[in-house]
Design a protein around this motif. Sequence first.
Motif, PDB file in Angstrom:
ATOM      1  N   LEU A 284     -21.301 -21.247  -7.245  1.00  0.00           N
ATOM      2  CA  LEU A 284     -22.696 -21.603  -7.517  1.00  0.00           C
ATOM      3  C   LEU A 284     -23.247 -20.813  -8.702  1.00  0.00           C
ATOM      4  O   LEU A 284     -23.982 -21.361  -9.533  1.00  0.00           O
ATOM      5  CB  LEU A 284     -23.559 -21.383  -6.276  1.00  0.00           C
ATOM      6  N   VAL A 285     -22.891 -19.538  -8.802  1.00  0.00           N
ATOM      7  CA  VAL A 285     -23.310 -18.738  -9.962  1.00  0.00           C
ATOM      8  C   VAL A 285     -22.714 -19.325 -11.240  1.00  0.00           C
ATOM      9  O   VAL A 285     -23.398 -19.422 -12.263  1.00  0.00           O
ATOM     10  CB  VAL A 285     -22.932 -17.251  -9.795  1.00  0.00           C
TER      11      VAL A 285
ATOM     12  N   ARG B 133     -28.805 -26.223 -20.909  1.00  0.00           N
ATOM     13  CA  ARG B 133     -30.231 -26.363 -21.177  1.00  0.00           C
ATOM     14  C   ARG B 133     -30.571 -25.983 -22.621  1.00  0.00           C
ATOM     15  O   ARG B 133     -31.320 -26.681 -23.302  1.00  0.00           O
ATOM     16  CB  ARG B 133     -31.019 -25.512 -20.189  1.00  0.00           C
TER      17      ARG B 133
ATOM     18  N   TYR C 126     -25.342 -24.338 -16.404  1.00  0.00           N
ATOM     19  CA  TYR C 126     -26.610 -25.051 -16.567  1.00  0.00           C
ATOM     20  C   TYR C 126     -27.485 -24.354 -17.609  1.00  0.00           C
ATOM     21  O   TYR C 126     -28.120 -25.013 -18.445  1.00  0.00           O
ATOM     22  CB  TYR C 126     -27.333 -25.150 -15.222  1.00  0.00           C
ATOM     23  N   ARG C 127     -27.516 -23.024 -17.567  1.00  0.00           N
ATOM     24  CA  ARG C 127     -28.320 -22.276 -18.549  1.00  0.00           C
ATOM     25  C   ARG C 127     -27.826 -22.524 -19.972  1.00  0.00           C
ATOM     26  O   ARG C 127     -28.625 -22.646 -20.900  1.00  0.00           O
ATOM     27  CB  ARG C 127     -28.288 -20.777 -18.223  1.00  0.00           C
TER      28      ARG C 127
ATOM     29  N   VAL D 250     -25.567 -11.757 -11.957  1.00  0.00           N
ATOM     30  CA  VAL D 250     -26.880 -12.351 -12.225  1.00  0.00           C
ATOM     31  C   VAL D 250     -27.685 -11.436 -13.153  1.00  0.00           C
ATOM     32  O   VAL D 250     -28.294 -11.903 -14.122  1.00  0.00           O
ATOM     33  CB  VAL D 250     -27.628 -12.639 -10.908  1.00  0.00           C
TER      34      VAL D 250
ATOM     35  N   TRP E  49     -24.718 -22.287 -12.200  1.00  0.00           N
ATOM     36  CA  TRP E  49     -26.009 -21.849 -12.731  1.00  0.00           C
ATOM     37  C   TRP E  49     -25.858 -21.365 -14.181  1.00  0.00           C
ATOM     38  O   TRP E  49     -26.668 -21.723 -15.051  1.00  0.00           O
ATOM     39  CB  TRP E  49     -26.583 -20.758 -11.826  1.00  0.00           C
TER      40      TRP E  49
ATOM     41  N   HIS F  30     -21.587 -16.641 -19.656  1.00  0.00           N
ATOM     42  CA  HIS F  30     -20.760 -17.548 -18.862  1.00  0.00           C
ATOM     43  C   HIS F  30     -19.277 -17.206 -19.023  1.00  0.00           C
ATOM     44  O   HIS F  30     -18.536 -17.111 -18.039  1.00  0.00           O
ATOM     45  CB  HIS F  30     -21.043 -18.996 -19.272  1.00  0.00           C
TER      46      HIS F  30
END
Length: 138
Positions: free
Chosen positions: A14-15, A25, A21-22, A88, A18, A49
């Motif tokens: 999941l990280v 974006r 996705y960052r 994170v 995320w 990433h």
Amino acid sequence: MLPVSLTFAGALALVALWLAYRVSRVRMSDKVMVGDGGKPLLLARMRAHANFVEYTPFVLILMALIEMAGGGAWWLRGVGVVYVIARVLHAFGMDRQTLPNPLRAIGALATWAVLLGLAIWAIWLASHVPAAPAVHYL
């Protein structure tokens, strides 16, 4: 079954999503489909990433092997939580281009500490496992 490792494999997947996705974006908003387009924020997010992908397989492999060898589940859970938080923090720290950068530093140092701790734990466990009986073939 490896419940601790499996839990953290899922959480870290999941990280990873995320983090991807960052990156996506910023790619969409800056209209950069390949490379970093000279955009510092995009480069920073790509590196966050990539850095995650560089360390996470080693952490998960070591966690699973330690769990298989009978390493303490509570300790492994604690290590896993520290690692997730570290990654994170590192990701948010990478967005910040100024020094000092405490989020990036804490994330990186905690990542290294987790990897070092797991490596030492794995070596210690391996050196304390009784030798398997010899197999004789005819």
